[in-house]
Design a protein around this motif. Structure first.
Motif, short mmCIF file in Angstrom:
data_model
loop_
_atom_site.label_atom_id
_atom_site.label_comp_id
_atom_site.label_asym_id
_atom_site.label_seq_id
_atom_site.Cartn_x
_atom_site.Cartn_y
_atom_site.Cartn_z
N ARG A 335 72.34 26.81 22.26
CA ARG A 335 72.22 26.48 20.84
C ARG A 335 72.28 27.72 19.94
NH1 ARG A 335 70.29 21.56 19.40
NH2 ARG A 335 68.97 22.38 17.72
N HIS A 336 71.88 28.87 20.49
CA HIS A 336 71.83 30.10 19.67
C HIS A 336 72.45 31.25 20.45
CE1 HIS A 336 69.07 28.05 16.88
NE2 HIS A 336 68.48 27.58 17.97
N PRO A 337 73.77 31.26 20.59
CA PRO A 337 74.43 32.30 21.39
C PRO A 337 74.07 33.71 20.92
CG PRO A 337 75.99 30.57 20.78
CD PRO A 337 74.73 30.32 20.00
N GLY A 338 73.74 34.56 21.88
CA GLY A 338 73.46 35.96 21.59
C GLY A 338 72.03 36.27 21.19
N LEU A 339 71.17 35.24 21.08
CA LEU A 339 69.81 35.49 20.57
C LEU A 339 68.73 35.44 21.64
CD1 LEU A 339 69.79 33.57 17.16
CD2 LEU A 339 70.52 35.91 17.66
N VAL A 340 69.07 35.11 22.89
CA VAL A 340 68.04 34.99 23.91
C VAL A 340 67.97 36.20 24.83
CG1 VAL A 340 68.10 32.48 23.93
CG2 VAL A 340 69.60 33.75 25.46
N ALA A 341 68.63 37.29 24.46
CA ALA A 341 68.63 38.49 25.30
C ALA A 341 67.20 38.95 25.57
CB ALA A 341 69.42 39.60 24.63
N PRO A 342 66.87 39.28 26.83
CA PRO A 342 65.50 39.71 27.15
C PRO A 342 65.17 41.12 26.67
CG PRO A 342 66.88 39.85 29.09
CD PRO A 342 67.72 39.20 28.02
N HIS A 414 62.03 39.49 33.97
CA HIS A 414 63.29 38.75 33.99
C HIS A 414 64.13 39.02 35.24
CE1 HIS A 414 62.09 38.82 29.75
NE2 HIS A 414 62.70 37.66 29.66
N TRP A 415 64.04 40.23 35.78
CA TRP A 415 64.86 40.58 36.94
C TRP A 415 64.07 40.69 38.23
CZ3 TRP A 415 68.04 45.29 34.67
CH2 TRP A 415 68.88 44.83 33.64
N LEU A 485 69.41 36.51 30.98
CA LEU A 485 69.09 37.61 31.90
C LEU A 485 69.71 38.94 31.49
CD1 LEU A 485 69.72 35.64 35.22
CD2 LEU A 485 67.50 36.16 34.19
N LEU A 486 70.65 38.93 30.56
CA LEU A 486 71.39 40.14 30.21
C LEU A 486 70.88 40.73 28.91
CD1 LEU A 486 75.05 39.06 31.06
CD2 LEU A 486 73.41 40.31 32.50
#
Length: 494
Positions: A335-342, A414-415, A485-486
């Motif tokens: 729904r929000h591309p690019g905003l969930v980066a950890p 996350h990793w 994850l990225l």
């Protein structure tokens, strides 16, 4: 375990419905004051400000320089209102609520989603009536089984609250929307049954809404004191996922303050339209905040308003909830591309982390060169300040400190499945994992000063990360996406 079972099923992700656009101007009224954030530094006798989110260095015009006194700016005319608006949007300053006009509570409706648990509802309703005697309260029963529905209805009636019963159990987001549709006031306060409204919290949040661009505001979520405290509760009291700490500010994606919880959330009804995405059972609060931001609305976190929350003490329930939090990542990524980066990192900081992870004799010297080169580049971009090299070095070292913190969080949270697998075959990976875990626990323990001892805190910290990280991985596999994850490599500095 129904929530965990649902987490493994791939849900349909509904399309994003844009919210109404915020007004173009967001000026505070004459008499309001804004105060520079603690992290904002005043340089060159007040002519230059450094700080904000994202980090920036700003030279003020000569006419504006003298308006900030003792780290405060008073709104007296259009020019000072415009300056206050810039400082707020830059994350350099925040309104002082005591200087804002009182907003009458008659403009407020309280909406409570409820499912079973009549005693916590009774406790919450009592706290609301103690503080907001005449406010309209709507309790939405989210299809509680018949044998438990009567106590809910009785609690609502005892405190003069309206009861609305949903036809089927569709989750808290849908229940909130059902109450929102019945509200007619300008503002709506959503609050969950496991919370207790603190004295004056709603009134304090309401003051902020004299800002016409404010779409939502959230209080600090603190632990509800309990006698049956155990090591889980002691950890949650210090490091709850819902508690964003003592520093307030604007909430925006890809920032240290990127979301707030719907445990207690005050909204402008015109801004949220029909409300939460009803199809989301987790992450619906993050989704609403990000949609408000996309529409140009401000969202504020105000820690001086406090709501207490009944944290989980059962280990299994606690870990299940952490896991479920992580499973919302794929829906948010869609729904929000690019905003969930950890993590959000600069290219030079990524290089520094990789060099440190190599653990060679030349690692520290190379990191030193990277910091020196970056500081030199930053100094050339600063707006004509005194001692630019010293300021650029400070900014660069601060930035690399944040990068180290984010790098440790990636390894431990996350990793961790990859990190643990690598540690099984690599001595350097084992050392990196151990150093990150020890440093993270020691830093957080020193910062938060929790009760219960360092060892128990460190164990709880790692269990928290393991459960949440497992949820993120399930979400990524289920959604066939690597976005949660990225890290985001941000190449542009301000």
């Amino acid at each position: 375990m129904p929530a965990v079972r649902r987490a493994f099923a791939r849900p349909a992700v509904p399309p994003v419905v844009p919210l109404p656009a915020a007004p173009g101007a967001g000026e505070l009224p004459v008499g309001a004051r804004v105060r520079l954030a603690n992290a904002t530094r005043v340089l060159d006798g007040g002519a230059v400000l450094a700080g904000g989110t994202p980090s920036r260095v700003t030279r003020l015009r000569e006419a504006a320089t003298g308006r900030i006194r003792d780290r405060e700016l008073a709104v007296a005319d259009r020019a000072s209102a415009a300056l206050a608006g810039y400082l707020i949007d830059a994350g350099m300053a925040d309104p002082e609520p005591a200087s804002l006009p009182v907003v009458e509570t008659g403009s407020l409706t309280v909406v409570i989603p409820a499912y079973r648990r009549s005693q916590p509802l009774e406790r919450l309703l009592a706290s609301i009536r103690n503080d907001l005697r005449d406010v309209r309260i709507i309790v939405v029963d989210d299809a509680t089984p018949a044998d438990e529905a009567e106590p809910l209805a009785r609690a609502a009636a005892d405190h003069g609250a309206e009861l609305v019963r949903a036809e089927r159990n569709a989750g808290p987001a849908a229940a909130r929307n059902l109450g929102l549709a019945r509200a007619s006031t300008e503002f709506v306060l959503f609050i969950d049954t496991d919370a207790v409204l603190g004295p004056g919290a709603a009134q304090l949040l309401l003051r902020h809404f004299v800002d016409p661009k404010l779409g939502a505001a959230a209080p600090r979520i603190a632990a509800l004191p309990r006698r049956d405290e155990n090591w889980v509760l002691r950890y949650e009291s210090a490091r709850s996922s819902l508690d964003h700490g003592e520093t307030g500010g604007l909430v925006r994606p890809l920032s240290p303050l990127s979301w707030v919880s719907s445990t207690c959330l005050l909204v402008r009804r015109a801004a949220v339209a029909s409300g939460f995405e009803a199809g989301m059972r987790v992450g619906e609060d993050v989704d609403l905040v990000w949609r408000l931001h996309a529409a140009g609305w401000r969202v504020r976190y105000e820690p001086r308003a406090v709501v207490q929350h009944e944290h989980r003490r059962d280990v299994r329930e606690w870990l299940e909830r952490k896991f479920v939090y992580g499973t919302g990542a794929d829906a948010l990524a869609t729904r929000h591309p690019g905003l969930v980066a950890p993590a959000v990192l600069a290219p030079w900081a990524v290089g520094g982390l990789v060099v440190l992870a190599a653990q060679r004799w030349w690692s520290l010297p190379v990191v030193g060169v990277l910091v020196a080169v970056t500081a030199a580049r930053v100094s050339r971009s600063l707006p004509g300040i005194d001692r630019p090299r010293a300021e650029a070095t400070r900014l660069t070292l601060t930035g690399f400190g944040w990068a180290l913190t984010q790098g440790a969080a990636l390894l431990l949270r996350h990793w961790w499945p990859i990190a643990v697998a690598a540690a099984g075959v690599s001595r350097r990976a084992r050392l990196a994992l151990v150093v990150a875990a020890v440093a993270d626990a020691a830093w957080e323990y020193r910062r938060l000063r929790p009760t219960g001892g360092l060892l128990r805190f460190a164990i709880a910290r790692r269990l928290d990360d393991l459960a949440y990280g497992a949820g993120v991985w399930v979400s990524a596999v289920r959604g066939r996406t690597t976005a949660p994850l990225l890290p985001l490599i941000r190449r542009r500095n301000r």
